[in-house]
Enzyme design. Sequence first.
Site, PDB file in Angstrom:
ATOM      1  N   VAL A 112      45.647  35.107  39.873  1.00  0.00           N
ATOM      2  CA  VAL A 112      44.290  35.445  40.294  1.00  0.00           C
ATOM      3  C   VAL A 112      43.486  35.949  39.097  1.00  0.00           C
ATOM      4  O   VAL A 112      44.041  36.526  38.165  1.00  0.00           O
ATOM      5  CB  VAL A 112      44.315  36.506  41.438  1.00  0.00           C
ATOM      6  CG1 VAL A 112      44.865  37.834  40.953  1.00  0.00           C
ATOM      7  CG2 VAL A 112      42.952  36.673  42.082  1.00  0.00           C
ATOM      8  N   CYS A 113      42.194  35.694  39.139  1.00  0.00           N
ATOM      9  CA  CYS A 113      41.257  36.244  38.155  1.00  0.00           C
ATOM     10  C   CYS A 113      39.984  36.616  38.915  1.00  0.00           C
ATOM     11  O   CYS A 113      40.027  36.816  40.119  1.00  0.00           O
ATOM     12  CB  CYS A 113      40.984  35.245  37.020  1.00  0.00           C
ATOM     13  SG  CYS A 113      40.068  33.781  37.534  1.00  0.00           S
ATOM     14  N   ARG A 114      38.864  36.693  38.233  1.00  0.00           N
ATOM     15  CA  ARG A 114      37.623  37.077  38.906  1.00  0.00           C
ATOM     16  C   ARG A 114      37.130  36.010  39.862  1.00  0.00           C
ATOM     17  O   ARG A 114      36.802  36.283  41.011  1.00  0.00           O
ATOM     18  CB  ARG A 114      36.533  37.400  37.873  1.00  0.00           C
ATOM     19  CG  ARG A 114      35.262  37.951  38.507  1.00  0.00           C
ATOM     20  CD  ARG A 114      34.220  38.366  37.507  1.00  0.00           C
ATOM     21  NE  ARG A 114      33.365  37.291  37.026  1.00  0.00           N
ATOM     22  CZ  ARG A 114      32.497  36.582  37.751  1.00  0.00           C
ATOM     23  NH1 ARG A 114      32.395  36.790  39.028  1.00  0.00           N
ATOM     24  NH2 ARG A 114      31.759  35.656  37.198  1.00  0.00           N
TER      25      ARG A 114
ATOM     26  N   GLY B  63      38.523  32.405  39.740  1.00  0.00           N
ATOM     27  CA  GLY B  63      39.448  31.279  39.897  1.00  0.00           C
ATOM     28  C   GLY B  63      39.545  30.363  38.697  1.00  0.00           C
ATOM     29  O   GLY B  63      40.435  29.529  38.627  1.00  0.00           O
TER      30      GLY B  63
ATOM     31  N   MET C  39      39.057  37.122  42.737  1.00  0.00           N
ATOM     32  CA  MET C  39      38.763  38.434  43.317  1.00  0.00           C
ATOM     33  C   MET C  39      37.407  38.465  44.019  1.00  0.00           C
ATOM     34  O   MET C  39      37.203  39.292  44.912  1.00  0.00           O
ATOM     35  CB  MET C  39      38.814  39.520  42.231  1.00  0.00           C
ATOM     36  CG  MET C  39      40.204  39.791  41.684  1.00  0.00           C
ATOM     37  SD  MET C  39      41.390  40.350  42.935  1.00  0.00           S
ATOM     38  CE  MET C  39      40.767  42.012  43.267  1.00  0.00           C
TER      39      MET C  39
END
Length: 98
Positions: free
Chosen positions: A62-64, A66, A90
């Site tokens: 996961v990141c901010r 995608g 996120m």
Amino acid sequence: MKEITAVDLEKLLDEGKTVNLIDVRETDEVATGKIPGAINIPLGLIEFRLQDLDKSKEYVLVCRSGGRSGRATEFLESRGFHVMNVTGGMLSWNGDIE
């Protein structure tokens, strides 16, 4: 590339499933909150942390939004890891954060 939605990930966690979650955001981003249980390995350090990962496990990245986790997913797939990208990152996460 295998993907999972934030909603489906939250369901897995709510069901008590074991999820090997890697947050590839930068340390300062993670300091604002992360999904409980996630380990932080910033995207730029993934290639240097391969020895810390187990090819017999599946990882959810996961990141901010995608994008970075998508790049990390492709990189790890090319190295023989079983990985899934959280679509929307996120920004799509409505569950608990720590």
